[in-house]
Design an enzyme around this catalytic site. Structure first.
Site, PDB file in Angstrom:
ATOM      1  N   LYS A 168       3.872   1.568  -8.695  1.00  0.00           N
ATOM      2  CA  LYS A 168       2.747   0.932  -7.989  1.00  0.00           C
ATOM      3  C   LYS A 168       1.750   0.365  -8.994  1.00  0.00           C
ATOM      4  O   LYS A 168       1.353  -0.803  -8.912  1.00  0.00           O
ATOM      5  CB  LYS A 168       2.046   1.961  -7.098  1.00  0.00           C
ATOM      6  CG  LYS A 168       0.668   1.551  -6.617  1.00  0.00           C
ATOM      7  CD  LYS A 168       0.684   0.332  -5.699  1.00  0.00           C
ATOM      8  CE  LYS A 168      -0.716  -0.180  -5.429  1.00  0.00           C
ATOM      9  NZ  LYS A 168      -0.725  -1.375  -4.560  1.00  0.00           N
ATOM     10  N   CYS A 177      -7.337  -4.211  -6.782  1.00  0.00           N
ATOM     11  CA  CYS A 177      -6.010  -3.771  -7.237  1.00  0.00           C
ATOM     12  C   CYS A 177      -5.853  -4.078  -8.722  1.00  0.00           C
ATOM     13  O   CYS A 177      -5.814  -3.194  -9.554  1.00  0.00           O
ATOM     14  CB  CYS A 177      -4.920  -4.516  -6.477  1.00  0.00           C
ATOM     15  SG  CYS A 177      -5.067  -4.390  -4.724  1.00  0.00           S
TER      16      CYS A 177
END
Ligand code: SAJ
Length: 456
Positions: free
Chosen positions: A217, A275
């Site tokens: 991730k 992110c």
């Protein structure tokens, strides 16, 4: 089977609704602290209303359906965890502030301790939050065992299932994206597969270890950040060499014909969001914590990924230089200049302003004594500045017009109209997102500057 989801945010709410809608599960609890700032969500969710801002296609209908069917309820009572088969945690892990790159895990750790308190043998615990590689096997496992007296792997299953959902298409992403499931052991991975398979339509399960799942991730966003940094660095080189980055990019892309792929992304005024601006630092901390002194790396060299972060964070400063250079061409010092800043959102055609690169640029303008007017069709509020609703009013009297967000509205700006509004003989335009065609602007009398446009 009965499920619990901790963290009624933009990840937890759609996940809970989809679990509740699956026939495999008889009931789903959404756990939400009854805190002053977020307690209001409990009543809203129990009325089938979504507390999320912005459009989420299908979410409210789904919430009304599962609440109406008595399959979903939101509660601040964490003791209900005791009767569940599985709980997932999607609690945010923000960075305390931009400087110290240490994530704030306090909310997530509080959630983990709450689960530990009511953990029972046979349960599955899944962490969905973006976490530093090593967290599931390390601190999370330890806290759950300490609080419950149970043994991970033996008495309960534990896995990491990173989320990759985009605001605006949350339900679709959960159903359709492939789902990485990383258990602390094969049984945990299998249990997590049982939990998520019912909500996946076209998405496939990709099993791996918990630490590999955490690394995947964070590395996905780290790699994207690196690609953007490569485009930014090449754009800076092209400006310095007096050539057009976009010609070079097209040339590189033309290699595709030879069956070669080059995924060159786009340079720009900077990288924002929640992110890409932090996942690199999660990955770096993971290497430091897990890699200890195993890591073999060129002596004295900074990490490529951290350097990429620095290059992307440099771009707002480069935009300031382009602004200063453009104004200098018409003999206007930055101090006292009137700058029309177009775009506060960090992403084109979005209202999301988290970590927007417009902010450091705005701060440097003010520090240099410039006067700033700000426009953004999607954003109502910005810290320390009032947005001007009308774009004409934003531009009126400006010495320079600076495009910071790639909002589609800015593509259709008419250079003659903008020049008239500016009232200047040679106003400056700085394009941070390669949004406008330089020639009509130059023909209208603008001094043009653009990221990567060394040829103009
Ligand atoms: N940006 C560039 N050049 C590019 C692409 C983006 O400068 O070529 C800038 C954007 O202007 C923005 C920032 O980078 O300021 C981030 O853009 P983004 O498109 O990556 O959008 P995010 O931050 O919402 O990233 C999310 C991530 N999704 C999740 O973490 C679930 C990321 O993994 C996805 O790749 C990305 O969406 C996506 O592809 O939409």
């Amino acid at each position: 089977k009965k499920i619990g989801v901790l963290g009624m945010g933009y990840v937890g709410i759609p996940a809970a609704a989809l679990f509740a809608d699956a026939s495999q599960f008889s009931h789903v609890y959404g756990f939400q602290r009854d805190s002053p700032s977020s307690g209001y969500k409990i009543a809203m969710l129990n009325r089938g209303e979504s507390p999320l801002k912005g459009e989420e296609p299908g979410l409210e209908d789904l919430l009304k359906k599962v609440v109406g069917a008595g399959k979903f309820a939101c509660t601040p009572d964490f003791s209900k965890i005791a009767g569940l088969d599985a709980v997932t945690l999607s609690i945010q892990t923000p960075f305390a502030n931009k400087d110290d790159l240490i994530p704030d895990f306090s909310a997530l750790y509080e959630g983990i301790r709450n689960v530990g308190k009511y953990l029972r043998p046979g349960m599955l615990v899944v962490l969905e939050s973006t976490i530093t590689p090593g967290t599931t096997e390390g601190p999370a496992r330890q806290m759950l065992e300490e609080e419950s007296g149970l043994v991970a792997g033996k008495d309960f299953a534990l896995a990491h299932a990173p989320e990759r959902v985009m605001v605006g298409r949350l339900l679709r992403n959960i159903r359709e994206h492939d789902r990485i499931l990383g258990g602390i052991d094969p049984v945990s991975t299998a249990r997590a597969t049982e939990l998520y398979s019912p909500v996946l339509t076209t998405g496939r399960v990709i099993p791996m270890s918990a630490t590999a799942a955490e690394a995947t991730k964070t590395a996905e966003n780290t790699f994207r950040d690196l690609q953007i940094a490569a485009a930014n660095e090449l754009a800076l080189y092209c400006e310095a060499m007096g050539i057009n980055f976009y010609d070079v990019r097209t040339g590189i892309d033309s290699l595709k014909g030879e069956g070669i792929t080059r995924a060159m992304l786009w340079p720009g005024a900077g990288v924002g969001g929640h992110c890409l601006t932090k996942d690199t630092y999660h990955l770096e901390r993971g290497v430091q914590q897990l890699g200890k002194d195993q890591l073999d790396y060129p002596a004295g060299e900074p990490s490529l990924f951290v350097l990429a972060r620095r290059i992307n964070d440099f771009m707002p400063r480069h935009m300031l230089r382009l602004t200063r250079e453009g104004l200098a061409r018409v003999g206007t010092p930055l101090a006292g200049a009137r700058i029309a800043l177009l775009g506060w959102a960090f992403l084109a055609n979005s209202d999301d302003t988290r970590n927007t690169p417009s902010e450091p640029y705005r701060d440097e303008l003010l520090a240099a004594g410039a006067h700033v007017t700000l426009h953004d069709p999607y954003v109502e509020h910005a810290p320390g500045i009032t947005l001007t609703p009308s774009i004409d009013e934003t531009i009126r009297g400006a010495d320079a017009v600076v495009v910071f967000a790639g909002h589609r509205q800015y593509r259709s700006l008419d250079p003659r109209q903008v020049k008239k509004l500016s009232g200047k003989k040679h106003p400056v335009v700085v394009d941070g997102r390669n949004l406008i065609d330089p020639d009509p602007w130059i023909a209208a009398g603008f001094v043009y500057k653009g990221i990567g446009r060394g040829d103009k």
